[in-house]
Write a protein that holds these residues in place. Structure first.
Motif, PDB file in Angstrom:
ATOM      1  N   ALA A 281      -0.053   9.409  -7.470  1.00 17.53           N
ATOM      2  CA  ALA A 281       0.710   9.343  -5.903  1.00 17.53           C
ATOM      3  C   ALA A 281       1.244  10.496  -6.029  1.00 17.53           C
ATOM      4  O   ALA A 281       2.595  10.714  -6.051  1.00 17.53           O
ATOM      5  N   PRO A 282       0.719  11.820  -6.060  1.00 11.84           N
ATOM      6  CA  PRO A 282       1.773  13.136  -5.892  1.00 11.84           C
ATOM      7  C   PRO A 282       2.398  13.338  -4.638  1.00 11.84           C
ATOM      8  O   PRO A 282       2.087  12.421  -3.780  1.00 11.84           O
ATOM      9  N   PRO A 283       3.393  14.175  -4.623  1.00 16.65           N
ATOM     10  CA  PRO A 283       4.228  14.493  -3.538  1.00 16.65           C
ATOM     11  C   PRO A 283       3.344  14.606  -2.249  1.00 16.65           C
ATOM     12  O   PRO A 283       4.018  14.380  -1.008  1.00 16.65           O
ATOM     13  N   ILE A 284       2.393  15.408  -2.213  1.00 16.30           N
ATOM     14  CA  ILE A 284       1.562  15.669  -1.036  1.00 16.30           C
ATOM     15  C   ILE A 284       1.202  14.538  -0.273  1.00 16.30           C
ATOM     16  O   ILE A 284       1.054  14.446   1.077  1.00 16.30           O
ATOM     17  N   ILE A 285       1.136  13.210  -0.818  1.00 16.81           N
ATOM     18  CA  ILE A 285       0.852  12.185  -0.129  1.00 16.81           C
ATOM     19  C   ILE A 285       1.922  11.768   0.707  1.00 16.81           C
ATOM     20  O   ILE A 285       1.887  11.276   1.987  1.00 16.81           O
ATOM     21  N   ARG A 286       3.278  11.907   0.340  1.00 19.88           N
ATOM     22  CA  ARG A 286       4.332  11.626   1.328  1.00 19.88           C
ATOM     23  C   ARG A 286       4.365  12.651   2.242  1.00 19.88           C
ATOM     24  O   ARG A 286       4.825  12.452   3.567  1.00 19.88           O
ATOM     25  N   THR A 287       3.988  13.948   2.076  1.00 20.81           N
ATOM     26  CA  THR A 287       3.912  14.750   3.193  1.00 20.81           C
ATOM     27  C   THR A 287       3.015  14.572   4.211  1.00 20.81           C
ATOM     28  O   THR A 287       3.051  14.823   5.299  1.00 20.81           O
ATOM     29  N   ILE A 288       1.697  14.190   3.674  1.00 21.86           N
ATOM     30  CA  ILE A 288       0.701  13.728   4.760  1.00 21.86           C
ATOM     31  C   ILE A 288       1.029  12.529   5.408  1.00 21.86           C
ATOM     32  O   ILE A 288       0.836  12.527   6.571  1.00 21.86           O
ATOM     33  N   GLN A 289       1.800  11.633   4.687  1.00 26.74           N
ATOM     34  CA  GLN A 289       2.245  10.304   5.632  1.00 26.74           C
ATOM     35  C   GLN A 289       3.225  10.763   6.546  1.00 26.74           C
ATOM     36  O   GLN A 289       3.355  10.355   7.803  1.00 26.74           O
ATOM     37  N   THR A 290       4.235  11.594   6.363  1.00 26.63           N
ATOM     38  CA  THR A 290       5.084  11.891   7.287  1.00 26.63           C
ATOM     39  C   THR A 290       4.399  12.750   8.535  1.00 26.63           C
ATOM     40  O   THR A 290       4.795  12.628   9.786  1.00 26.63           O
ATOM     41  N   SER A 291       3.250  13.555   8.207  1.00 31.59           N
ATOM     42  CA  SER A 291       2.579  14.174   9.306  1.00 31.59           C
ATOM     43  C   SER A 291       2.058  13.229  10.221  1.00 31.59           C
ATOM     44  O   SER A 291       1.876  13.312  11.314  1.00 31.59           O
ATOM     45  N   LYS A 292       1.386  12.135   9.495  1.00 25.57           N
ATOM     46  CA  LYS A 292       0.746  11.078  10.395  1.00 25.57           C
ATOM     47  C   LYS A 292       1.610  10.330  11.056  1.00 25.57           C
ATOM     48  O   LYS A 292       1.527  10.121  12.301  1.00 25.57           O
ATOM     49  N   GLU A 293       2.929  10.023  10.632  1.00 22.15           N
ATOM     50  CA  GLU A 293       4.087   9.644  11.533  1.00 22.15           C
ATOM     51  C   GLU A 293       4.436  10.266  12.677  1.00 22.15           C
ATOM     52  O   GLU A 293       4.672   9.754  13.675  1.00 22.15           O
TER      53      GLU A 293
END
Length: 303
Positions: A281-293
């Protein structure tokens, strides 16, 4: 390093393929598409191997470049990772966050690398000033378009901007707020996104769709320094307060193709892959998730 391409499916994709071929050069080995007859002219024109199955291509290369949206080629990406191929993804927006997390889980288990297309981070002028960006408290990103942009066109820009912010703001996200001015159901005149971080830093993104001039800028505000990066002019300025004076320094980026720099970075990272830095679960996943939100908020607003 041999790299294959999946996602080029028609002669209409010739220009797209040409850009990738120009960036990868001798590293580009071949391609696969379910539409073999339609892309035969491309393989012949560029003298690249055309494979009858994705599995054949995956067996011959060390990495796969997924052109366009990954959605229809998701299973091929999983197969590539499982067979120790690194993958480069142009567009991940069509996947659910669960699908994305599964991709990274498989990559972690197979000890392979996933790299997303984040070209802004490889812009030469941005790299020129990278050493001067230390602990910014405010990042302002302004992009003006001279024509209306569809909702779906924002994802790449938002993802790139959040990725840049994460490189310099070492903190979790506290709050995201979005303000939109709709023109009609599918278009906006203005979108403003504010991201507040736990350490007090702030990221402001503004997308203006009513402009006579194209603009693409990032300003970094730090304690004694301001850095202004202009991606269109390939030019940056650093203002530093020193001994009661403002010192102005100018930077001009190289004229090299950004995609070439991005591909070189991808190849180097694959060849020097550090297993110690891998994560399910690298940090980029959180970045992608925020983008989707943020995108979900845009769609809910437009509807």
């Amino acid at each position: 390093m041999k790299i294959g391409i999946i996602g080029i499916n028609s002669v209409k994709d010739n220009d797209h393929f040409s850009l990738i071929n120009n960036a990868l050069k001798k590293n580009l080995h071949g391609l696969f598409s379910p539409h073999t007859e339609e892309i035969m002219p491309i393989s012949r024109s560029f003298n690249k191997n055309l494979y009858n199955s994705a599995n054949e291509l995956i067996e011959k290369v060390g990495a796969i470049y997924f052109a366009g949206t990954l959605k229809p080629n998701y299973d091929f990406a999983l197969d590539a990772l499982k067979k120790s191929c690194h993958i480069f993804i142009e567009d991940i927006s069509g996947l659910t966050i669960q699908e994305i997390k599964h991709l990274y889980k498989v990559a972690f288990e197979a000890r392979t690398r996933i790299q997303l297309k984040l070209s802004k981070s490889f812009s030469s002028v941005y790299l020129e000033v990278g050493d001067y960006l230390t602990n910014p408290k405010l990042i302002e990103i302004n992009k003006c378009y001279s024509s209306l942009i569809r909702n779906t066109d924002y994802f790449e820009e938002i993802l790139n901007n959040l990725n840049i912010a994460s490189q310099h703001i070492n903190s979790g996200i506290k709050k995201v707020s979005v303000v939109t001015l709709p023109v009609e159901i599918n278009h906006f005149s203005l979108i403003h996104v504010r991201v507040d971080y736990d350490n007090g830093a702030v990221l402001n993104m503004k997308f203006n769709n009513i402009s006579t001039n194209e603009t693409n800028k990032i300003l970094f505000y730090q304690a004694e320094t301001t850095v202004d990066v202009d991606f269109i002019r390939n030019f940056a300025v650093k203002y530093k307060f020193d001994n009661g004076q403002i010192i102005r320094s100018e930077f001009t980026g190289k004229t090299e193709d950004t995609l070439k720099a991005e591909m070189l970075g991808f190849i180097n990272s694959c060849q020097n892959f550090d297993l110690q830095n891998t994560s399910e679960a690298p940090p980029i996943i959180r970045t992608i998730q925020t983008s989707k939100e943020i995108m979900d908020h845009l769609f809910s607003t437009s509807n």
